[in-house]
Design an enzyme around this catalytic site. Structure first.
Site, PDB file in Angstrom:
ATOM      1  CG  ASP A   1      -8.472  -5.256  -6.206  1.00  0.00           C
ATOM      2  OD1 ASP A   1      -8.168  -5.782  -7.295  1.00  0.00           O
ATOM      3  OD2 ASP A   1      -7.974  -4.202  -5.800  1.00  0.00           O
TER       4      ASP A   1
ATOM      5  CG  ASN B   1      -0.117   1.210  -5.967  1.00  0.00           C
ATOM      6  OD1 ASN B   1      -0.690   1.499  -4.914  1.00  0.00           O
ATOM      7  ND2 ASN B   1      -0.742   0.752  -7.030  1.00  0.00           N
TER       8      ASN B   1
ATOM      9  CB  SER C   1      -3.810 -11.280 -13.792  1.00  0.00           C
ATOM     10  OG  SER C   1      -3.915 -11.949 -12.551  1.00  0.00           O
TER      11      SER C   1
END
Ligand SMILES: Nc1ncnc2c1ncn2[C@@H]1O[C@H](COP(=O)(O)OP(=O)(O)O)[C@@H](O)[C@H]1O
Ligand SMILES: C[C@H](O)[C@H](O)[C@@H](O)C(=O)COP(=O)(O)O
Ligand SMILES: [Mg+2]
Length: 487
Positions: A235, A294, A12
């Site tokens: 990340d 996840n 984002s």
């Protein structure tokens, strides 16, 4: 004093953060932030990689303006997605975004050729429809054959800025192509997708020095003299490094677009149970494994906010949610229907209706539904992690943008019945920077780095408070997530 710049690009937003180490403390300063997001073209979804490169240069120009003349530089981004380059170094295709629907049926098709359990046993990575294995499986074979190199996004960004070809390990593990035994790309799976081993670079260890930024870029822009260091370019791998977990048996929740909840293990767990529960062993830096799952994450509220024309800030949505009675509306946040719906508001409403619940209507009710459901999913995941790791988990570290959602942090503590240690927000950039500091010899190792992080950044602890009828709420959520509630 050495200056280190982290380029952290999440789904984002992207940011450039400068880190320095002095008098036993780490100091961070965000120097540039820019939006990121997927773009739709002809019914497919892509990343705007040229825009991201331009924004990185803008950020480096901002760093120079702040008086940074030389620095080391590390890049991390989301996983799984890739660029194809030809022998003349030209990118030969747009970079697909993992939310593109092209891989929707890939797992089912691969299953006809190869046992998923066998794949899991040797790779140990969770089955997500958008893993690189499945993206390459469906990728046009003619175009794939033209690729001299397949570079995951951060590897491609390093390449574009430094001309160095790498295949950094932590991010390479998100491809679901790395064999846990051979510690390299799995030949059998490469054959399955029609890719040759040499189309991937030799695996690269976080911490390796990669040399200076390209002279052509140095001459063209007023930017610092940058020396690239290969960091944990996934990340989430960097985010985990930035977790100030100094206590034994800590769990982490990297709370951003995705919620990644897991533990840091010294060896992988790839057995029947972890296969059935779909847990992953993404490779971490320094020989660790990120045993995690996840969870759909704050993507849900990002998309609701977008649908509401961004009339509300994230802080506003938390304020509105606080006004709503909890646990009236619940969703299985990991249901595939939330991966990329046309309209997240109607998708959440449809889900609640179909499962025989009240239907959230207002911004506050939608936000409450999402935060309650995420907290319950965190509870469920923590229980599974405890079972699979066969040791008790005493605390949950929350890092990432979600640290700013105090309601969700408190809810998580209450619902999961565990202390939540929140912060730092920019743990990904921090993890990126500590690899640079360790590589430059300013910090000895990860243990020292985490101790320094603990002493350098504000950490807020949320103690669990009792929730009335939590067992009944948990039972309802369990039925929902096993698909039994409301048919
Ligand atoms: N002021 C705030 N209050 C509550 N939540 C916030 C606030 N600022 C950011 N967030 C949350 O943090 C999320 C972004 O987290 P971040 O880690 O930056 O994401 P990514 O790295 O995936 O781009 C947003 O989607 C939002 O839900
Ligand atoms: C698609 C992957 O699971 C995704 O890359 C995830 O691992 C990740 O990197 C999430 O990072 P965000 O900062 O975008 O939440
Ligand atoms: Mg992120």
């Amino acid at each position: 004093m050495k200056k280190h710049i982290a380029v952290d690009i999440g789904a984002s937003s992207g940011r450039l953060v400068v880190g320095t180490y002095e008098n036993g403390k780490i100091f961070l300063k965000e120097i540039y932030r820019f939006p990121n997001g997927i773009e739709e073209r002809n019914d497919n979804y892509f990343w705007n990689i040229e825009k991201l490169i331009a924004e990185m240069i803008n950020g480096l120009e901002a760093a120079k303006k702040e008086g940074i003349n030389e620095c080391t530089l590390g890049i991390d981004t989301w996983g799984v997605d890739y660029a194809l380059i030809d022998v003349a170094s030209n990118r030969i295709q747009e970079i697909y975004a993992y939310r593109d629907e092209r891989t929707q049926s890939a797992i089912q098709n691969v299953k006809k050729q190869k046992s998923l359990k066998d794949i899991y046993k040797k790779i140990g990575i969770q089955f997500l429809s958008f893993n690189t294995l499945f993206q390459l499986y469906v990728h046009d074979k003619k175009e794939l054959a033209k690729a001299h190199k397949i570079l995951l996004v951060p590897d491609y960004l390093y390449y574009r800025l430094s001309s160095k070809l790498i295949s950094e390990k932590t991010n390479a593990s998100t491809t679901q192509l790395l064999n846990l035994e051979t510690k390299d790309y799995d030949e059998e799976l490469l054959q399955l997708i029609g890719v040759k081993r040499e189309q991937f670079e030799t695996l690269t260890e976080p911490g390796e020095s990669l040399g200076p930024i390209k002279e052509s870029i140095r001459k063209k822009y007023d930017i610092p003299q940058c020396e690239f260091i290969c960091v944990a370019t996934h990340d989430t791998a960097s985010a985990v490094l930035g977790v100030p977990g100094t206590e034994k048996n800590f769990a982490y929740l990297c709370s951003g677009t995705w919620s990644l909840m897991g533990v840091e293990n010294k060896s992988p767990i790839a057995n029947e149970q972890s296969y059935n529960m779909n847990y992953t062993n993404e490779w971490g830096a320094y020989g660790t494994y990120r045993f995690l799952k996840n969870i759909m994450g704050l993507w849900l509220i990002q998309e609701v906010r977008r649908q509401l024309e961004k009339e509300y800030s994230f802080a506003d949505l938390v304020t509105e949610a606080k006004k709503i009675k909890p646990f009236q509306f619940l969703i299985d946040c990991n249901d595939e229907c939330f991966l990329k719906p046309e309209n997240m508001v109607t998708e959440v409403q449809r889900y609640c209706q179909k499962s025989g619940q009240l239907v959230p209507q207002t911004a506050g009710e939608l936000a409450r539904c999402i935060f309650d459901s995420l907290a319950l999913m965190y509870r469920k995941t923590l229980k599974e992690l405890t079972l699979l790791n066969e040791y008790p988990i005493h605390s949950l570290h929350v890092v990432g943008g979600g640290v700013q959602n105090e309601l969700l942090c408190q809810l998580t503590a209450d619902v999961a019945e565990i202390p939540v240690i929140a912060g730092p927000i920019e743990s990904t950039a921090l993890g990126n920077i500590i690899v640079q500091m360790i590589s430059c010899g300013e910090l000895a190792n990860l243990a020292e780095a985490r101790k320094v992080i603990r002493e350098s950044f504000p950490i807020k602890t949320y103690q669990p408070a009792p929730i009335h009828q939590l067992d009944e709420i948990d039972e309802q959520f369990t039925q929902l997530t096993s698909g039994t509630l409301g048919g």
